[in-house]
Design a protein around this motif. Structure first.
Motif: not given
Length: 60
Positions: A14-27
């Motif tokens: 879940a932490l990995e998925l949240r981090a990936e979502a945040e990276r995509r949102r910022l990119a």
């Protein structure tokens, strides 16, 4: 599998998925104001077209 181990693996995932979502949102590049108007106009035209299609004929 031990339940504690299973929960640990799920929390890490879940932490990995949240981090990936945040990276995509910022990119993601921000949408220009003109593009937003184009999108709104397009959906307005779609809604008007659907209303015209679903109208009852005048002879009923």
């Amino acid at each position: 599998m031990n339940t504690e181990l299973f929960l640990y693996v799920e929390r890490v995932r879940a932490l990995e998925l949240r981090a990936e979502a945040e990276r995509r949102r910022l990119a993601r590049t921000p949408v220009r104001a003109a593009r937003r108007w184009e999108i709104r106009l397009g959906w307005t035209l779609v809604q008007m077209g659907l209303r015209l299609v679903h109208r009852r004929p005048a002879h009923y």
